[in-house]
Motif scaffolding. Structure first.
Motif, PDB file in Angstrom:
ATOM      1  N   LEU A 162       0.810  -1.214   0.000  1.00  0.00           N
ATOM      2  CA  LEU A 162       0.000   0.000   0.000  1.00  0.00           C
ATOM      3  C   LEU A 162       0.849   1.272   0.000  1.00  0.00           C
ATOM      4  CD1 LEU A 162      -2.770  -1.057   2.543  1.00  0.00           C
ATOM      5  CD2 LEU A 162      -2.954  -0.931   0.050  1.00  0.00           C
ATOM      6  N   GLY A 163       2.168   1.098  -0.054  1.00  0.00           N
ATOM      7  CA  GLY A 163       3.043   2.250  -0.206  1.00  0.00           C
ATOM      8  C   GLY A 163       3.757   2.718   1.034  1.00  0.00           C
ATOM      9  N   ALA A 164       3.670   1.968   2.134  1.00  0.00           N
ATOM     10  CA  ALA A 164       4.363   2.366   3.354  1.00  0.00           C
ATOM     11  C   ALA A 164       5.874   2.206   3.192  1.00  0.00           C
ATOM     12  CB  ALA A 164       3.874   1.534   4.541  1.00  0.00           C
ATOM     13  N   ASP A 165       6.605   3.004   3.925  1.00  0.00           N
ATOM     14  CA  ASP A 165       8.063   2.949   3.971  1.00  0.00           C
ATOM     15  C   ASP A 165       8.443   2.062   5.153  1.00  0.00           C
ATOM     16  OD1 ASP A 165      10.781   3.393   3.915  1.00  0.00           O
ATOM     17  OD2 ASP A 165      10.660   5.484   4.553  1.00  0.00           O
ATOM     18  N   ILE A 166       8.993   0.877   4.865  1.00  0.00           N
ATOM     19  CA  ILE A 166       9.179  -0.156   5.889  1.00  0.00           C
ATOM     20  C   ILE A 166      10.630  -0.234   6.350  1.00  0.00           C
ATOM     21  CG2 ILE A 166       8.922  -2.592   6.467  1.00  0.00           C
ATOM     22  CD1 ILE A 166       6.267  -1.259   5.893  1.00  0.00           C
ATOM     23  N   THR A 167      10.813  -0.117   7.675  1.00  0.00           N
ATOM     24  CA  THR A 167      12.075  -0.499   8.304  1.00  0.00           C
ATOM     25  C   THR A 167      11.775  -1.635   9.274  1.00  0.00           C
ATOM     26  OG1 THR A 167      11.791   1.159  10.051  1.00  0.00           O
ATOM     27  CG2 THR A 167      13.055   1.806   8.116  1.00  0.00           C
ATOM     28  N   TYR A 168      12.796  -2.392   9.621  1.00  0.00           N
ATOM     29  CA  TYR A 168      12.564  -3.514  10.531  1.00  0.00           C
ATOM     30  C   TYR A 168      13.775  -3.723  11.415  1.00  0.00           C
ATOM     31  CZ  TYR A 168      15.608  -6.552   7.727  1.00  0.00           C
ATOM     32  OH  TYR A 168      16.697  -7.105   7.089  1.00  0.00           O
ATOM     33  N   TYR A 169      13.511  -4.366  12.559  1.00  0.00           N
ATOM     34  CA  TYR A 169      14.578  -4.752  13.479  1.00  0.00           C
ATOM     35  C   TYR A 169      14.320  -6.185  13.921  1.00  0.00           C
ATOM     36  CZ  TYR A 169      17.426  -5.253  17.641  1.00  0.00           C
ATOM     37  OH  TYR A 169      18.325  -5.721  18.556  1.00  0.00           O
ATOM     38  N   CYS A 170      15.345  -7.015  13.859  1.00  0.00           N
ATOM     39  CA  CYS A 170      15.294  -8.375  14.398  1.00  0.00           C
ATOM     40  C   CYS A 170      16.723  -8.780  14.723  1.00  0.00           C
ATOM     41  CB  CYS A 170      14.624  -9.349  13.422  1.00  0.00           C
ATOM     42  SG  CYS A 170      15.359  -9.408  11.789  1.00  0.00           S
ATOM     43  N   ARG A 171      16.937 -10.046  15.013  1.00  0.00           N
ATOM     44  CA  ARG A 171      18.255 -10.463  15.490  1.00  0.00           C
ATOM     45  C   ARG A 171      19.358 -10.246  14.465  1.00  0.00           C
ATOM     46  NH1 ARG A 171      16.486 -16.263  17.867  1.00  0.00           N
ATOM     47  NH2 ARG A 171      15.076 -16.028  16.096  1.00  0.00           N
ATOM     48  N   ALA A 172      19.032 -10.369  13.195  1.00  0.00           N
ATOM     49  CA  ALA A 172      20.023 -10.185  12.139  1.00  0.00           C
ATOM     50  C   ALA A 172      19.305  -9.757  10.871  1.00  0.00           C
ATOM     51  CB  ALA A 172      20.800 -11.490  11.889  1.00  0.00           C
ATOM     52  N   PRO A 173      19.977  -9.010  10.005  1.00  0.00           N
ATOM     53  CA  PRO A 173      19.346  -8.605   8.743  1.00  0.00           C
ATOM     54  C   PRO A 173      18.905  -9.821   7.929  1.00  0.00           C
ATOM     55  CG  PRO A 173      21.390  -7.392   9.109  1.00  0.00           C
ATOM     56  CD  PRO A 173      21.349  -8.479  10.147  1.00  0.00           C
ATOM     57  N   LYS A 174      17.819  -9.648   7.206  1.00  0.00           N
ATOM     58  CA  LYS A 174      17.288 -10.711   6.362  1.00  0.00           C
ATOM     59  C   LYS A 174      17.461 -10.311   4.899  1.00  0.00           C
ATOM     60  CE  LYS A 174      13.883 -12.330   9.758  1.00  0.00           C
ATOM     61  NZ  LYS A 174      14.225 -13.754   9.836  1.00  0.00           N
ATOM     62  N   ALA A 175      18.176 -11.155   4.152  1.00  0.00           N
ATOM     63  CA  ALA A 175      18.494 -10.815   2.768  1.00  0.00           C
ATOM     64  C   ALA A 175      17.234 -10.634   1.922  1.00  0.00           C
ATOM     65  CB  ALA A 175      19.388 -11.904   2.156  1.00  0.00           C
ATOM     66  N   ASP A 176      16.226 -11.482   2.143  1.00  0.00           N
ATOM     67  CA  ASP A 176      15.029 -11.379   1.321  1.00  0.00           C
ATOM     68  C   ASP A 176      14.256 -10.103   1.623  1.00  0.00           C
ATOM     69  OD1 ASP A 176      14.391 -12.348   3.863  1.00  0.00           O
ATOM     70  OD2 ASP A 176      12.662 -13.476   3.170  1.00  0.00           O
ATOM     71  N   ALA A 177      14.286  -9.659   2.875  1.00  0.00           N
ATOM     72  CA  ALA A 177      13.630  -8.399   3.223  1.00  0.00           C
ATOM     73  C   ALA A 177      14.359  -7.228   2.574  1.00  0.00           C
ATOM     74  CB  ALA A 177      13.573  -8.227   4.732  1.00  0.00           C
ATOM     75  N   GLY A 178      15.678  -7.276   2.602  1.00  0.00           N
ATOM     76  CA  GLY A 178      16.450  -6.227   1.946  1.00  0.00           C
ATOM     77  C   GLY A 178      16.191  -6.177   0.457  1.00  0.00           C
ATOM     78  N   ALA A 179      16.094  -7.347  -0.158  1.00  0.00           N
ATOM     79  CA  ALA A 179      15.816  -7.407  -1.591  1.00  0.00           C
ATOM     80  C   ALA A 179      14.439  -6.835  -1.918  1.00  0.00           C
ATOM     81  CB  ALA A 179      15.920  -8.848  -2.085  1.00  0.00           C
ATOM     82  N   ALA A 180      13.539  -6.903  -0.962  1.00  0.00           N
ATOM     83  CA  ALA A 180      12.189  -6.373  -1.165  1.00  0.00           C
ATOM     84  C   ALA A 180      12.102  -4.880  -0.861  1.00  0.00           C
ATOM     85  CB  ALA A 180      11.192  -7.133  -0.286  1.00  0.00           C
ATOM     86  N   GLY A 181      13.217  -4.281  -0.466  1.00  0.00           N
ATOM     87  CA  GLY A 181      13.231  -2.849  -0.216  1.00  0.00           C
ATOM     88  C   GLY A 181      13.001  -2.452   1.224  1.00  0.00           C
ATOM     89  N   MET A 182      12.986  -3.424   2.135  1.00  0.00           N
ATOM     90  CA  MET A 182      12.836  -3.118   3.560  1.00  0.00           C
ATOM     91  C   MET A 182      14.218  -2.929   4.173  1.00  0.00           C
ATOM     92  SD  MET A 182       9.949  -5.998   4.457  1.00  0.00           S
ATOM     93  CE  MET A 182       8.533  -6.216   3.370  1.00  0.00           C
ATOM     94  N   ARG A 183      14.346  -1.972   5.074  1.00  0.00           N
ATOM     95  CA  ARG A 183      15.656  -1.605   5.606  1.00  0.00           C
ATOM     96  C   ARG A 183      15.827  -2.080   7.040  1.00  0.00           C
ATOM     97  NH1 ARG A 183      13.437   2.845   3.926  1.00  0.00           N
ATOM     98  NH2 ARG A 183      13.593   3.917   5.927  1.00  0.00           N
ATOM     99  N   PHE A 184      16.878  -2.857   7.266  1.00  0.00           N
ATOM    100  CA  PHE A 184      17.250  -3.245   8.627  1.00  0.00           C
ATOM    101  C   PHE A 184      17.769  -2.009   9.350  1.00  0.00           C
ATOM    102  CE2 PHE A 184      20.410  -4.620  11.742  1.00  0.00           C
ATOM    103  CZ  PHE A 184      19.651  -5.514  12.488  1.00  0.00           C
TER     104      PHE A 184
END
Length: 301
Positions: A162-184
């Motif tokens: 829907l167009g939100a700007d997504i950042t995330y935090y977890c134990r370690a960066p996730k490559a698939d999330a980064g590939a989808a444009g989400m920022r650790f």
């Protein structure tokens, strides 16, 4: 191969067809329709059974496990994320050669729909005063997701669509999330920069305390979609009591040990209905519970 006797010590939320299918895997099946109130009652219900099932409303500790010597399988008809958060003493079961299997990822779609309902209602003012004077879209909204497991990723994917700007935090960066444009993003930065934060954590994982709520600041929205609180409840309540802050959870348990008047605060919304309890979720739960039983029997346990 079948179990000799399978006992469900409490209601399991299985579908009618799921309950009927249990009889294919045991010579005798006993289903109790209320929650046992003591270890003694659990032990009495299990009796000489070699398999037992339970949901999230009871606990099987080492006392119960030691008192049921015929058990060779314990089926958790609820989420099993880790041994530490399980409502079965898995190490005690392992010591006695009892296999324990649980399920997960069966009620997440309902949680995503709950989040959309509440967030869009607040942004647009549907059924409540809107967040701002003019309605807002999800597009461009800065969203931080704390915990990027199955439900956290589904929430992130949906809001990103829907167009939100997504950042995330977890134990370690996730490559698939980064590939989808989400920022650790480090947690303090995520809290400062996000307008909306979701805590999507495993049971008993508490990441937000006094310091984190100060970093979150005011004029923010916090959703907790974890099974229990992902924060120090006292610190959260202090933050939620300040004007302009909003806290959402589907059940009261997700807020933790808060004061009696907490749910009457103007910025707090709790429907007190589990968003994951849907027809489709019970279908999926039933299939996963039965698949676990078939797995155990195929191993000749």
């Amino acid at each position: 191969m079948k179990f000799r006797k399978l006992v469900a010590i409490e209601p399991l939320n299985l579908t009618p067809w799921g309950e009927r299918e249990l009889h294919d895997y045991a010579d005798a099946v006993v289903l109790f329709r209320d929650v046992p109130q003591s270890n003694e009652e659990i032990i009495r219900r299990i009796g000489n059974a070699d398999a037992t099932l339970l949901s999230y409303t009871s606990h099987m500790d080492k006392e119960v496990i030691a008192a049921c010597p015929n058990l060779r399988y314990i089926g958790m008809c609820c989420s099993l994320y880790s041994e530490e958060s399980a409502n079965v003493d898995i190490p005690a079961a392992r010591e006695r050669g009892i296999q324990v299997l649980g399920i997960r990822d069966y009620g997440d779609r309902g949680v995503v729909e709950y989040v959309l309902h509440e967030l869009i209602g607040l942004l647009h003012g549907f059924g409540r005063p809107s967040l701002e004077v003019e309605p807002l879209e999800v597009y461009g909204l800065k969203v931080g997701v704390v915990g990027l497991g199955t439900s956290g990723r589904m929430i992130a994917d949906t809001l990103q669509f829907l167009g939100a700007d997504i950042t995330y935090y977890c134990r370690a960066p996730k490559a698939d999330a980064g590939a989808a444009g989400m920022r650790f993003t480090p947690l303090p930065q995520l809290l400062r920069e996000s307008r909306v934060v979701f805590t999507c954590l495993n049971k008993n994982v508490l990441l937000l305390g006094e310091d984190e709520f100060e970093q979150l600041g005011d004029g923010k929205i916090l959703f907790n979609t974890s099974i229990g609180p992902g924060f120090d409840p006292a610190a959260m309540e202090k933050w939620a009591s300040r004007p302009g802050n909003y806290f959402f959870c589907d059940t009261k348990a997700a807020a933790g040990a808060v004061s009696e008047g907490f749910f009457n605060l103007p910025g707090v919304c709790c429907r007190n209905v589990s968003a994951g309890r849907t027809v489709q979720a019970f279908e999926l739960l039933s299939r996963k519970v039965l698949d676990n039983i078939k797995t155990i029997l195929a191993q000749g346990a």
